[in-house]
Design a protein around this motif. Structure first.
Motif, PDB file in Angstrom:
ATOM      1  N   GLU A 190       8.101  -2.206   3.444  1.00  0.00           N
ATOM      2  CA  GLU A 190       7.078  -1.365   4.026  1.00  0.00           C
ATOM      3  C   GLU A 190       6.802  -0.017   3.733  1.00  0.00           C
ATOM      4  N   ALA A 191       7.923   0.485   2.797  1.00  0.00           N
ATOM      5  CA  ALA A 191       7.753   1.733   2.399  1.00  0.00           C
ATOM      6  C   ALA A 191       6.958   1.757   1.255  1.00  0.00           C
ATOM      7  N   LYS A 192       7.009   0.864   0.288  1.00  0.00           N
ATOM      8  CA  LYS A 192       6.028   0.775  -0.786  1.00  0.00           C
ATOM      9  C   LYS A 192       4.679   0.469  -0.230  1.00  0.00           C
ATOM     10  N   ALA A 193       4.497  -0.255   0.875  1.00  0.00           N
ATOM     11  CA  ALA A 193       3.119  -0.359   1.323  1.00  0.00           C
ATOM     12  C   ALA A 193       2.471   0.762   1.725  1.00  0.00           C
ATOM     13  N   GLU A 194       3.400   1.473   2.355  1.00  0.00           N
ATOM     14  CA  GLU A 194       2.991   2.984   3.036  1.00  0.00           C
ATOM     15  C   GLU A 194       2.584   3.925   1.848  1.00  0.00           C
ATOM     16  N   TYR A 195       3.262   4.100   0.881  1.00  0.00           N
ATOM     17  CA  TYR A 195       3.010   4.758  -0.250  1.00  0.00           C
ATOM     18  C   TYR A 195       1.806   4.435  -0.977  1.00  0.00           C
ATOM     19  N   GLU A 196       1.575   3.061  -1.070  1.00  0.00           N
ATOM     20  CA  GLU A 196       0.528   2.542  -1.870  1.00  0.00           C
ATOM     21  C   GLU A 196      -0.780   2.898  -1.048  1.00  0.00           C
ATOM     22  N   ALA A 197      -0.679   2.625   0.153  1.00  0.00           N
ATOM     23  CA  ALA A 197      -1.830   3.038   0.895  1.00  0.00           C
ATOM     24  C   ALA A 197      -2.196   4.490   0.917  1.00  0.00           C
ATOM     25  N   HIS A 198      -1.115   5.255   0.902  1.00  0.00           N
ATOM     26  CA  HIS A 198      -1.633   6.600   0.589  1.00  0.00           C
ATOM     27  C   HIS A 198      -2.105   7.084  -0.496  1.00  0.00           C
ATOM     28  N   LEU A 199      -1.646   6.369  -1.721  1.00  0.00           N
ATOM     29  CA  LEU A 199      -2.082   6.651  -3.046  1.00  0.00           C
ATOM     30  C   LEU A 199      -3.633   6.166  -3.217  1.00  0.00           C
ATOM     31  N   ALA A 200      -3.842   4.907  -2.625  1.00  0.00           N
ATOM     32  CA  ALA A 200      -5.262   4.600  -2.732  1.00  0.00           C
ATOM     33  C   ALA A 200      -5.996   5.340  -1.988  1.00  0.00           C
ATOM     34  N   PHE A 201      -5.749   5.957  -0.704  1.00  0.00           N
ATOM     35  CA  PHE A 201      -6.327   7.033  -0.160  1.00  0.00           C
ATOM     36  C   PHE A 201      -6.697   8.288  -0.952  1.00  0.00           C
ATOM     37  N   ARG A 202      -5.705   8.596  -1.695  1.00  0.00           N
ATOM     38  CA  ARG A 202      -5.903   9.898  -2.608  1.00  0.00           C
ATOM     39  C   ARG A 202      -7.039   9.550  -3.563  1.00  0.00           C
ATOM     40  N   LYS A 203      -6.829   8.189  -4.255  1.00  0.00           N
ATOM     41  CA  LYS A 203      -7.674   7.856  -5.231  1.00  0.00           C
ATOM     42  C   LYS A 203      -9.122   8.005  -4.836  1.00  0.00           C
TER      43      LYS A 203
END
Lengths: 411, 178
Positions: A278-291
Motif C-alpha cells: 500500500e505504501a508503494k502504491a501511495e508513493y508511486e501515485a504521488h510520483l505520477a501526480f508530480r510527473k
C-alpha cells in the motif's frame, strides 16, 4: 579463587529497566484516580525502539512525568464531542510518548500518536491542487468537493510546544514560528514532503501559553517498516541549515550547528502494521501526480506570455526605472533583517499580490558582491499582466529592502 | 505515602523492582504484568506504605505476594508453552571492562550466564533470598520483613543457597582470576 559473593553481586545487579511507557502509564493512572489498566507489550517495544534511536541526539528528556496535559486530556479539550478521536487517543489505543526536546527558544514535547480511519468529524479532501478540511456540523457553508478525494485513513501526532521567551499568543503566532513535517527513511525527502504535507492538516489548543498541536497526515503506519521521523523547526522549510538528510543512505540528523529549533523525533510505529504494498502504491501515485505536473509545465507557453517573460528577463537593477513602474501600494515596499544566528535574513513578504517567505543568506541572494538584484515572478493564470518584478537591495546596515515593480510591457 | 511519593518510588526503584520481576518470572510478558500489578496494588494500599520506612522492601513484598498467587497459573501455562529462560531472553551482557580482550569479554559473559542460570535453578525459596540479597541489596532484616519470616530463617536459606551455588559453580570459582 574468585569470591562467590562478588560473582553473585555482579551477575545479579539490576540491569533491566521497565519500559518507560509503562511507568508513564502507571503514573498517569495514579493521578487520575481511575482503575489502572495495563498497557500492552507491542506499544512498549515500539517506544523502546524509538527511544533507543533518539537518545543521545541532544537536549532530550524522555519519559519524565507528564508536565503537560496528556493526549487524552488534550483531545477532550480540543473538542469533547470528538468521541472517536478521544477513544483513539486513550492510553489503550494510542502510543503515549512524552518526550521533550529543547532547542533554541522552544521546548517541544511529542505527547503521543494514534492512527486510524474516520476518527474525526473533520473531513479532509484532496485534489490535484489543494486540500480542504471541512467540519460538516459547524460550517454554515460547505464548499464543493467535486473533483476531490476524501482522505480518511490518517495519522495523528500530538505535540506540546512552548516558547520559553514569549508565550504563543494564538494559533497564527504558532503557525508563523513553528513548522513540522514527517520524513520516511529510504524515500526521497522532497517527495515525502509533497506526499504528506500536501494532505496535512491540524488541530490546536492554546492553554497556559502552551500550544498543543495535533498534526494530521495520511496514515504513516503503512510505512512502518522504515524509520519515520518528525521534524519540528522554526526554520521556514527543510534545509541544510536545520537537518542533514541523505536520501541514498536513508539517514537524517539534526544540524548541530543550527541555533534555533530543529527537533527530530523518531516516531514509534508498530512495524508489524507496515503495508509495503500500500505504501508503494501511495508513493508511486504521488510520483505520477508530480510527473503530470511537470508535463503540464513543459507545455508550450503562449506566445504573448513568452514575450512578456523575455521582456522581464532584460530588466536589471540599473535599467528597472526605464522598463518598470514602482508599485506604491501599501506593503509593496518592505525591509527585512537583521540576520539570524546563521547569518540568514527572513524575508516575509506580506504584499498581497505576492506573499512568500524565505530565509536566505545575503551572499546567496546577492552573488558576486552585488547589492541589488531583480527577478520576475511567474504569471498567474497565464496572464502577462499579473507579472511582478521583485527588486532586492542590500542596505549598508545589513538589512534587505524588497520593492515591487510592474513591468511596462510593450503594447 | 502520597501519590507523589509513590510516583517517586516508580522512578527511583522501578529498575530494581522490574529486575526482580524478571528474575522471578523468567518471562518478559509476565514480568511486565507483575511489575504493573505491583504498582496497581501499591495504589490500592498506598495509605499503608510509609515512604520513610523503606518503601522498596514494601514494593518487593507486594511483587512477591502477587507472584506467589500467580505462580500456579504461570506454571500451568509454562508447561504448554515454551518460555525462554532468563539467560536466553535477557541480553545481560556484562559491562565492558577496560583492558579485557574480546575473548576475555566473551568468557566473562559466559561466566555471568552460568551464575545466573545457577541462581535460576535454585529452589524458589532459596532463589528469592539470593535475589533480595544480591540483586536488591536488602539487609537480612529487610528480607525478613519482605518474606515475613524470622531473620534466622533468612540466614539459613542464604547459607543453603550459597552452599548449592558454590557446588554448582565450583569450576568457575576455582579458575584463576585474569
Amino acid at each position: 579463587m574468585k569470591k562467590l559473593d562478588d560473582m553473585l553481586k555482579q551477575a545479579l545487579s539490576p540491569k533491566e529497566e521497565p519500559f518507560a511507557g509503562m511507568n508513564i502509564n502507571i503514573i498517569s493512572k495514579l493521578k487520575e484516580d481511575k482503575p489502572m489498566k495495563k498497557m500492552n507489550q507491542k506499544k512498549f517495544a515500539a517506544i523502546a525502539a524509538s527511544s533507543a534511536l533518539v537518545l543521545g541526539i541532544g537536549s532530550i528528556s524522555v519519559y519524565a512525568a507528564w508536565k503537560y496535559l496528556n493526549p487524552d486530556q488534550v483531545i477532550r479539550e480540543i473538542d469533547s464531542e470528538e468521541s472517536a478521536l478521544i477513544e483513539a487517543f486513550s492510553d489503550e489505543n494510542a502510543v503515549y510518548i512524552n518526550e521533550t526536546q529543547s532547542y533554541g527558544d522552544y521546548d517541544v514535547t511529542l505527547l503521543g500518536i494514534t492512527n486510524g480511519e474516520n476518527l474525526t468529524k473533520y473531513k479532509v479532501f484532496t485534489s490535484d491542487s489543494s486540500t480542504k478540511s471541512i467540519h460538516e456540523e459547524n460550517e454554515d457553508y460547505i464548499p464543493s468537493t467535486d473533483g476531490f478525494t476524501e482522505l480518511n485513513d490518517r495519522s495523528y501526532i500530538l505535540f506540546a510546544v512552548e516558547n520559553k521567551n514569549q508565550a504563543f499568543q494564538n494559533f497564527d503566532d504558532f503557525f508563523d514560528k513553528v513548522q513540522m513535517f514527517p520524513v520516511v527513511m529510504g524515500y526521497d525527502y522532497e517527495e515525502c514532503a509533497g506526499l504528506f504535507e500536501n494532505a496535512a492538516t491540524g488541530r490546536s489548543l492554546l492553554k497556559d501559553g502552551v500550544m498543543y498541536y495535533m498534526y494530521e497526515c495520511n496514515n504513516l503506519e503503512k510505512y512502518a517498516d522504515h524509520d519515520i521521523y518528525m521534524c519540528v523547526t522554526d526554520d521556514i522549510a527543510f534545509s541544510e541549515y536545520t537537518y542533514q538528510y541523505d536520501n541514498e543512505a536513508g539517514q537524517i540528523a539534526r544540524n548541530e550547528e543550527y541555533e534555533g529549533l530543529n527537533a527530530l523525533f523518531s516516531l514509534p510505529f508498530d512495524a508489524s502494521k507496515a503495508n509495503p504494498k500500500e505504501a508503494k502504491a501511495e508513493y508511486e501515485a504521488h510520483l505520477a501526480f508530480r510527473k503530470s505536473l511537470e508535463n503540464k509545465q513543459d507545455e508550450p507557453i503562449r506566445e504573448e506570455l513568452q514575450e512578456a517573460y523575455d521582456f522581464v528577463d532584460q530588466i536589471t537593477p540599473e535599467n528597472i526605472d526605464d522598463y518598470a513602474t514602482l508599485i506604491t501600494e501599501e506593503g509593496a515596499t518592505q525591509t527585512f533583517g537583521p540576520a539570524d544566528a546563521q547569518g540568514r535574513i527572513l524575508i516575509d513578504s506580506v504584499y498581497y499580490r505576492d506573499m512568500f517567505r524565505m530565509r536566505i543568506a545575503p551572499e546567496k541572494l546577492f552573488p558576486d558582491g552585488k547589492t541589488e538584484v531583480v527577478q520576475g515572478s511567474g504569471a498567474t493564470n497565464n496572464n502577462p499582466d499579473t507579472i511582478l518584478i521583485q527588486h532586492f537591495k542590500l542596505n549598508e546596515d545589513g538589512t534587505i529592502t524588497l520593492k515591487y515593480y510592474k513591468p511596462n510591457l510593450p503594447e | 505515602m502520597t501519590k507523589k511519593e509513590l510516583e517517586n518510588c516508580i522512578w527511583e526503584y522501578g529498575k530494581d523492582i522490574y529486575s526482580f520481576c524478571r528474575s522471578l518470572t523468567l518471562n518478559l510478558q509476565e514480568a511486565d504484568d507483575l511489575y504493573q500489578d505491583t504498582f496497581l496494588k501499591a495504589v490500592e494500599v498506598i495509605r499503608e506504605i510509609e515512604y520513610e520506612k523503606n518503601p522498596k522492601s514494601y514494593l518487593l513484598s507486594i511483587a512477591l505476594r502477587l507472584w506467589k498467587n500467580k505462580k500456579r497459573k504461570y506454571a500451568w501455562r509454562n508447561r504448554i508453552a515454551h518460555v525462554l529462560s532468563l539467560t536466553d531472553e535477557l541480553d545481560l551482557d556484562c559491562e565492558k571492562e577496560v583492558g579485557f580482550s574480546p575473548e576475555q569479554e566473551f568468557l566473562k559473559k559466559e561466566e555471568m550466564d552460568l551464575v545466573r542460570r545457577a541462581v535460576e535453578e535454585l529452589p524458589e525459596k532459596l532463589k528469592i533470598v539470593i535475589l533480595l540479597f544480591y540483586m536488591e541489596d536488602l539487609q537480612l532484616a529487610e528480607i525478613a520483613f519482605v518474606l515475613k519470616i524470622p531473620i534466622g530463617t533468612v540466614k539459613s536459606r542464604l547459607y543453603q543457597a550459597k552452599k548449592i551455588l558454590k557446588k554448582e559453580l565450583e569450576v568457575v570459582l576455582n579458575e584463576e582470576i585474569g
